[in-house]
Design a protein around this motif. Structure first.
Motif, PDB file in Angstrom:
ATOM      1  N   SER A  53       0.875  -1.026   0.015  1.00  0.00           N
ATOM      2  CA  SER A  53      -0.218   0.041  -0.066  1.00  0.00           C
ATOM      3  C   SER A  53       0.806   1.310   0.085  1.00  0.00           C
ATOM      4  O   SER A  53       0.461   2.189  -0.213  1.00  0.00           O
ATOM      5  CB  SER A  53      -1.041   0.154   1.234  1.00  0.00           C
ATOM      6  N   PRO A  73      -0.632  -3.456  -4.259  1.00  0.00           N
ATOM      7  CA  PRO A  73      -1.105  -4.358  -3.335  1.00  0.00           C
ATOM      8  C   PRO A  73      -1.997  -5.593  -4.095  1.00  0.00           C
ATOM      9  O   PRO A  73      -1.942  -6.640  -3.466  1.00  0.00           O
ATOM     10  CB  PRO A  73      -2.181  -3.492  -2.621  1.00  0.00           C
TER      11      PRO A  73
ATOM     12  N   ALA B 197      -6.687  -4.908  -1.939  1.00  0.00           N
ATOM     13  CA  ALA B 197      -6.129  -5.881  -0.756  1.00  0.00           C
ATOM     14  C   ALA B 197      -6.359  -7.391  -0.640  1.00  0.00           C
ATOM     15  O   ALA B 197      -5.571  -8.163  -0.418  1.00  0.00           O
ATOM     16  CB  ALA B 197      -6.283  -5.262   0.533  1.00  0.00           C
TER      17      ALA B 197
END
Lengths: 241, 333
Positions: A53, A73, B197
């Motif tokens: 990140s 990410p 993510a």
């Protein structure tokens, strides 16, 4: 023991502020490592640098021998590193099961496969019974576990957990500890950023202590709590393990 | 399964309308169905993919002009025009998205960019003599004979074309929602960093959803041009059309499969009715005023739109305990 993740001379500054300063550590496969330190010590920055990140100002991160720092990410995740967020982020209008399915689409396009993986992830964190609930019906500990299940669905080899225990009651935290121990026994490597020292003592086999962005100690929980620098900067003079 | 049964019944009713209703009603319903489909394309982009466009007229217009120029200037079948229009609009959408997200222009700023692109295209087409400039492009008057290979026919024929398109839009949206794209897109809509993510390559998925939405809008635009019999840059690529496109899904229910159809069914006839009443009472603009009031009321009273309210009502009738108990418990707390 082989190093799954290696962090070398990692630094990151924001303008004039050095958040992480020349940090080194390695994660052994199949073990739980805790990253601790007072507020503002650079734990989350360090964590974000590993997860992709944030890009480091200098230094490298190696995962399974490949350099991964500066990788976005989503690619880091596809390489086998999954993370959770400190603030729980369930997706609205999606059930618990559907939330847990998203991660599986990083390795499959089959909805059926994703569903079965999502059940498996929910099962391993004890949420299988609430698979069809809406996320806003979950309690805080359940939401934290849902974040973990979402990450598990990506089939990680390394799991990064950002304060999963924060805000939980001791009994709830004990449940989380059991889940983490079971996952580690299953061969998963875990790095957790944690505040609650009692839990770190119980669950981690290796502890890295940060203070003002720099690593000041590393070792087993017992070694770390006996370290004078750690006592002075973080735990306070009155701490007894 | 019940949803599909209800959907099938709606389409049977709509088919009967096409067979037996009077011509004025049929032509009104053709526009309703076309805008249901255009709304569906917009809904896919915002309601599922989380990307706001206020310039959907750009894609609608590209579709209409592809069909119009090929047919009017070269006599080429609208089927080819539709395909070409979808490819052009899909590519323009993809390039616009790529450029925008490459330079981190996102959210409301991306929406502003879509307006700018649509206005740019409107002015460009308005000055382009070959495509008729501001005077527009006219299709030859229909002979009334149905020519499927050339997509030509009377009002009744176009009604069924629009109905098929609306059905395709609903089925397509439902299939996409249930596929991995639906999950990944909704995850991206709700929280982009969280989706990344979890391994979602949001950059390419944003481009993909915009491109698919643009191509669908172009297909709707191509048919809209044929139905109207003429294409003018100010109407087919104007801001007004961009707004008309998004009214259906906003009123009907953003992100839902049936929302755009329900919303168009509610909003467009109301607009026409008010415009007729306004004409007879000599109050120009009555339709716009009513439209505004209705929109404010919907956003105020039914912020999720009409369709979720209907769905909740149906569930409440079927299983009162399951739906209302959690609410009651919440109220007690």
């Amino acid at each position: 023991m082989t190093a799954l993740l290696e962090v070398k001379n990692l630094s990151r500054s924001f303008g004039g502020l050095v958040a992480v300063k020349d940090v080194n550590f390695t994660l052994e496969a199949g073990r739980i490592t805790a990253l601790i330190g007072p507020n503002g010590a650079g734990k989350t920055t360090c964590f974000n640098l590993v997860a992709g990140s944030l890009n480091p100002t200098s230094g490298q991160v190696f995962f399974e021998g490949r350099q991964i720092d500066g990788t976005p990410p989503e690619i880091v995740c596809r390489m086998g590193i999954a993370r959770t967020f400190q603030i729980v982020r369930p997706m609205r209008d999606m059930s618990v099961l559907e939330n847990a399915m998203v991660g599986a689409f990083s390795w499959t396009k089959s909805v059926r496969e994703a569903k079965s993986k999502a059940y498996e992830s929910l099962e391993s964190v004890g949420l299988a019974g609430k698979a069809n609930a809406r996320t806003d019906q979950l309690t805080l500990p359940d939401r934290k576990m849902l974040e973990t299940a979402k990450a598990l669905s990506t089939r990680p080899r390394l799991l990064l957990l950002d304060e999963v225990m924060a805000g939980l009651r001791p009994t709830e935290a004990a449940g989380v500890v059991r889940v983490l121990q079971t996952l580690a026994e299953g061969g998963l490597t875990i790095l957790l950023v944690e505040h609650v020292m009692r839990i770190v003592m119980e669950v981690a086999s290796n502890v890295v202590v940060l203070h003002h962005g720099a690593k000041i100690a590393e070792g087993s929980p017992a070694e770390v709590v006996a370290d004078q620098k750690v006592l002075d900067s973080y735990l306070g003079a009155g701490f007894h393990a | 399964m019940k949803r599909w049964l209800a959907g099938a019944m709606v389409f049977i009713v709509l088919t009967l309308v096409g067979l037996f209703a009077d011509p004025y009603f049929i032509s009104l319903m053709t526009i309703v169905l076309l805008f249901a489909f255009l709304g569906q394309s917009w809904n896919l982009m915002l309601g599922i993919g989380g990307q706001l466009s206020i310039g959907h007229a750009l894609f609608v217009g590209l579709g209409a002009y592809s069909v119009g120029v090929l047919y009017v200037k070269f006599g080429i079948s609208p089927w080819i025009g539709l395909s070409l229009g979808m490819i052009i609009a899909g590519s323009v959408g993809a390039i616009l998205a790529w450029l925008s997200f490459r330079f981190e222009v996102r959210g409301i700023y991306f929406a502003l960019l879509t307006i700018a692109a649509a206005e740019f295209a409107r002015i460009m087409f308005g000055g382009w003599e070959f495509v008729g400039a501001m005077q527009g492009l006219f299709f030859p008057a229909p002979t009334g004979a149905i020519e499927f290979s050339m997509l030509r026919g009377g009002a009744g024929f176009y009604y069924f074309v629009a109905l098929a398109l609306a059905a395709l839009g609903i089925i397509g949206t439902e299939l996409i929602s249930r596929s991995y794209l639906g999950y990944v897109w909704r995850a991206m809509r709700d929280d982009e960093p969280a989706a990344r993510a979890l391994g979602v390559r949001t950059f390419r998925h944003k481009i993909l959803v915009i491109s698919v939405s643009a191509a669908a809008a172009a297909a709707g635009g191509g048919i809209l041009g044929l139905v109207q019999g003429a294409i003018f840059p100010d109407s087919i690529m104007g801001m007004g059309l961009s707004v008309d496109v998004l009214i259906g899904p906003v009123v009907g229910g953003l992100g839902t499969t049936f929302g755009p159809l329900i919303g168009s069914l509610a909003a467009i006839p109301l607009n026409h009715l008010m415009s007729a009443i306004g004409d007879s009472l000599r109050i120009p603009g009555l339709n716009n005023i009513t439209y505004g009031i209705v929109l404010i009321l919907v956003v105020w009273l039914l912020p999720d739109g009409i369709w979720p309210a209907i769905a909740r009502l149906c569930k409440a009738i079927q299983a009162p305990s399951r739906v209302w108990l959690p609410h009651l418990r919440k109220a007690e707390e």
